[in-house]
Design an enzyme around this catalytic site. Structure first.
Site, PDB file in Angstrom:
ATOM      1  N   LYS A 102       0.867  -1.184   0.000  1.00 29.45           N
ATOM      2  CA  LYS A 102       0.000   0.000   0.000  1.00 29.45           C
ATOM      3  C   LYS A 102       0.902   1.231   0.000  1.00 29.45           C
ATOM      4  CE  LYS A 102      -3.716   1.804   2.888  1.00 29.45           C
ATOM      5  NZ  LYS A 102      -4.338   1.708   4.189  1.00 29.45           N
ATOM      6  N   HIS A 104      -0.104   4.496   0.358  1.00 28.19           N
ATOM      7  CA  HIS A 104      -0.643   5.672   1.036  1.00 28.19           C
ATOM      8  C   HIS A 104      -1.019   5.250   2.459  1.00 28.19           C
ATOM      9  CE1 HIS A 104      -3.975   3.409  -0.639  1.00 28.19           C
ATOM     10  NE2 HIS A 104      -4.694   3.877   0.366  1.00 28.19           N
TER      11      HIS A 104
END
Ligand code: OMP
Length: 216
Positions: A102, A104
């Site tokens: 991921k 963010h």
């Protein structure tokens, strides 16, 4: 056969998690049986499964500080086991991973408690050729955790390759010094099938498969 072994096999049959027929495995082998942990899909079924895993872990005597459940199937399994241990007076930290990083928010591929310096028990569903377990070991080492044990619901007791007569679980344990604990294995399934009129007919294909791919 110890109680958690037969209890697990009965639960797996009840949940339709243990099926007989023709199944192509990740290794490409065509198996007369398949264990699908995803069929433990209710709170009660997962709680009962967590209880079987925790019994297997407790009776192994393995020392560990924390659980790691590899994505995807290991995630609910490790969670169920962590809940079961909390009822037994042990509040275990828990970590799992994403398959996709991921970029963010909190970022990264790991979720949950930090593994650095902790003795980690890997929780997975099945060991066949050992590929999934080796990937989990690499994830733990990359996070500076100390792999301390591996627990699976089912050890299929198969050779990893034609040139090694040991089972994948035996070769992982021998190479790494890390114990592999199985709630049950193919030998248990064969014994369980002998005593169960509905399963006795599956013994022959299971024995033929074991003769082809089973370990010594
Ligand atoms: P290895 O990575 O070869 O040890 O295979 C283990 C993985 O195969 C498991 O984590 C499952 O994704 C899958 N599997 C099952 O879920 N159940 C089985 O009975 C057999 C397999 C398999 O493909 O070998």
């Amino acid at each position: 056969m110890s109680d958690h072994r037969s209890r697990f096999l009965q639960l797996a049959l009840n949940a339709d998690a243990l099926r007989f027929g023709q199944f192509t495995l990740k290794s490409g082998r065509v198996s007369p049986y398949f264990f699908n942990a995803g069929r433990f899909d209710t709170g009660l079924a997962l709680a009962q499964l967590g209880n079987c895993y925790a019994d297997a872990v407790d009776s192994s005597g393995v020392a560990f500080d924390q659980l790691f459940g590899p994505a995807y199937k290991g995630i609910p399994l490790a969670t169920a086991i962590a809940c079961e241990f909390s009822h037994r007076g042990r509040n275990l930290p828990l970590t799992f991973n994403r398959k996709e990083a991921k970029d963010h928010g909190e970022g990264g591929t790991l979720i949950g408690a930090d593994m650095a310096g902790k003795r980690i028990l890997i929780v997975d569903d099945v060991i066949t050729a050992g590929t999934a377990i080796r990937e989990a070991l690499a994830i733990i080492r990359a996070a500076n955790g100390i792999p301390a044990g591996i627990v699976v619901a089912l050890d299929r007791q198969e050779i990893a390759s034609e040139d090694d007569p040991r089972s994948a679980a035996q070769s992982v344990a021998a190479e790494t010094g890390i114990p592999v604990i199985a709630v049950s294995n193919l030998a248990d399934l064969l014994a369980f099938a002998s005593g169960n009129p509905e399963l006795v007919g599956y013994r022959e294909p299971l024995l033929a498969y074991r003769a082809r791919y089973g370990s010594n």
